[in-house]
Scaffold this active site. Sequence first.
Site, PDB file in Angstrom:
ATOM      1  N   THR A 110       3.152  -1.069   8.729  1.00  0.00           N
ATOM      2  CA  THR A 110       3.696  -1.951   9.764  1.00  0.00           C
ATOM      3  C   THR A 110       3.970  -3.360   9.256  1.00  0.00           C
ATOM      4  O   THR A 110       4.667  -4.124   9.930  1.00  0.00           O
ATOM      5  CB  THR A 110       2.683  -2.094  10.916  1.00  0.00           C
ATOM      6  OG1 THR A 110       1.456  -2.600  10.351  1.00  0.00           O
ATOM      7  CG2 THR A 110       2.434  -0.752  11.601  1.00  0.00           C
ATOM      8  N   CYS A 161       3.274  -3.024   4.004  1.00  0.00           N
ATOM      9  CA  CYS A 161       2.433  -1.866   4.323  1.00  0.00           C
ATOM     10  C   CYS A 161       3.193  -1.070   5.383  1.00  0.00           C
ATOM     11  O   CYS A 161       4.399  -1.277   5.553  1.00  0.00           O
ATOM     12  CB  CYS A 161       1.019  -2.283   4.755  1.00  0.00           C
ATOM     13  SG  CYS A 161       0.896  -3.220   6.288  1.00  0.00           S
ATOM     14  N   HIS A 204      11.165 -23.517   8.853  1.00  0.00           N
ATOM     15  CA  HIS A 204      10.172 -24.193   9.691  1.00  0.00           C
ATOM     16  C   HIS A 204       8.744 -24.036   9.187  1.00  0.00           C
ATOM     17  O   HIS A 204       7.934 -24.946   9.342  1.00  0.00           O
ATOM     18  CB  HIS A 204      10.249 -23.663  11.134  1.00  0.00           C
ATOM     19  CG  HIS A 204      11.468 -24.139  11.866  1.00  0.00           C
ATOM     20  ND1 HIS A 204      11.616 -24.013  13.230  1.00  0.00           N
ATOM     21  CD2 HIS A 204      12.614 -24.723  11.419  1.00  0.00           C
ATOM     22  CE1 HIS A 204      12.796 -24.519  13.597  1.00  0.00           C
ATOM     23  NE2 HIS A 204      13.427 -24.946  12.507  1.00  0.00           N
ATOM     24  N   HIS A 224       8.543 -30.480  10.475  1.00  0.00           N
ATOM     25  CA  HIS A 224       7.930 -29.184  10.134  1.00  0.00           C
ATOM     26  C   HIS A 224       6.835 -29.351   9.090  1.00  0.00           C
ATOM     27  O   HIS A 224       5.872 -28.597   9.068  1.00  0.00           O
ATOM     28  CB  HIS A 224       9.004 -28.208   9.655  1.00  0.00           C
ATOM     29  CG  HIS A 224      10.107 -28.027  10.654  1.00  0.00           C
ATOM     30  ND1 HIS A 224       9.879 -27.487  11.899  1.00  0.00           N
ATOM     31  CD2 HIS A 224      11.424 -28.366  10.617  1.00  0.00           C
ATOM     32  CE1 HIS A 224      11.016 -27.478  12.581  1.00  0.00           C
ATOM     33  NE2 HIS A 224      11.962 -28.014  11.825  1.00  0.00           N
ATOM     34  N   ASP A 265       0.872  -1.179   0.000  1.00  0.00           N
ATOM     35  CA  ASP A 265       0.000   0.000   0.000  1.00  0.00           C
ATOM     36  C   ASP A 265       0.914   1.237   0.000  1.00  0.00           C
ATOM     37  O   ASP A 265       2.136   1.128  -0.178  1.00  0.00           O
ATOM     38  CB  ASP A 265      -0.985  -0.039   1.182  1.00  0.00           C
ATOM     39  CG  ASP A 265      -0.328   0.240   2.531  1.00  0.00           C
ATOM     40  OD1 ASP A 265       0.927   0.319   2.597  1.00  0.00           O
ATOM     41  OD2 ASP A 265      -1.061   0.392   3.521  1.00  0.00           O
TER      42      ASP A 265
HETATM   43  C1  RB5 Z   1      -1.954   2.877   6.351  1.00  0.00           C
HETATM   44  O1  RB5 Z   1      -1.975   4.131   6.931  1.00  0.00           O
HETATM   45  C2  RB5 Z   1      -1.558   1.827   7.381  1.00  0.00           C
HETATM   46  O2  RB5 Z   1      -2.619   1.586   8.231  1.00  0.00           O
HETATM   47  C3  RB5 Z   1      -1.103   0.564   6.697  1.00  0.00           C
HETATM   48  O3  RB5 Z   1      -0.021   0.830   5.862  1.00  0.00           O
HETATM   49  C4  RB5 Z   1      -0.653  -0.580   7.587  1.00  0.00           C
HETATM   50  O4  RB5 Z   1       0.302  -0.164   8.508  1.00  0.00           O
HETATM   51  C5  RB5 Z   1      -1.730  -1.382   8.181  1.00  0.00           C
HETATM   52  O5  RB5 Z   1      -1.508  -2.401   8.845  1.00  0.00           O
END
Ligand code: RB5
Length: 145
Positions: free
Chosen positions: A67, A65, A98, A133, A8
């Site tokens: 996080t 993304c 694994h 595994h 994203d």
């Molecule tokens: C987008 O702002 C953010 O929420 C997305 O990139 C991600 O971190 C979601 O898990």
Amino acid sequence: MIIGIGSDHGGFELKEEMKKFLEENGYQVKDFGTHGKESVDYPDYGRIVGEAVVAGEIDKGVVICGTGIGISISANKVKGVRAALCGDVYSARMSREHNNANIIAMGGRVLGVDLAKEILSAYLKSEFQGGRHERRVNKIAEIEG
Ligand code: RB5
């Protein structure tokens, strides 16, 4: 080996870096977007990379993304996907050895570029060990039904 990559907006810059890194290292890369910094929805990209890996259109996937959390959760909803969110080299290696992870997820707002390159390299160079595994990975598939 064909690597599919998707992100994203929160992962866009790291995706571009990882794409370049993969190409420089001889991998064929299929870029599923996003292609700019405009706000988009991470499930769309987790899903499309997940579906591509399950269909055999790509060998492994990389999803990013902000996080790495939302896009990994999304990819993991596709039957047959084992997406591993990794923030360190050891986990990246273990996700292959694994867990036979077919997708690696990373956080573009969490990782520096150099660490992300090391994590991605460890993931791609490691092989599934099978044996006990395999039994456990098969049990993951049983949960999917
Ligand atoms: C987008 O702002 C953010 O929420 C997305 O990139 C991600 O971190 C979601 O898990």
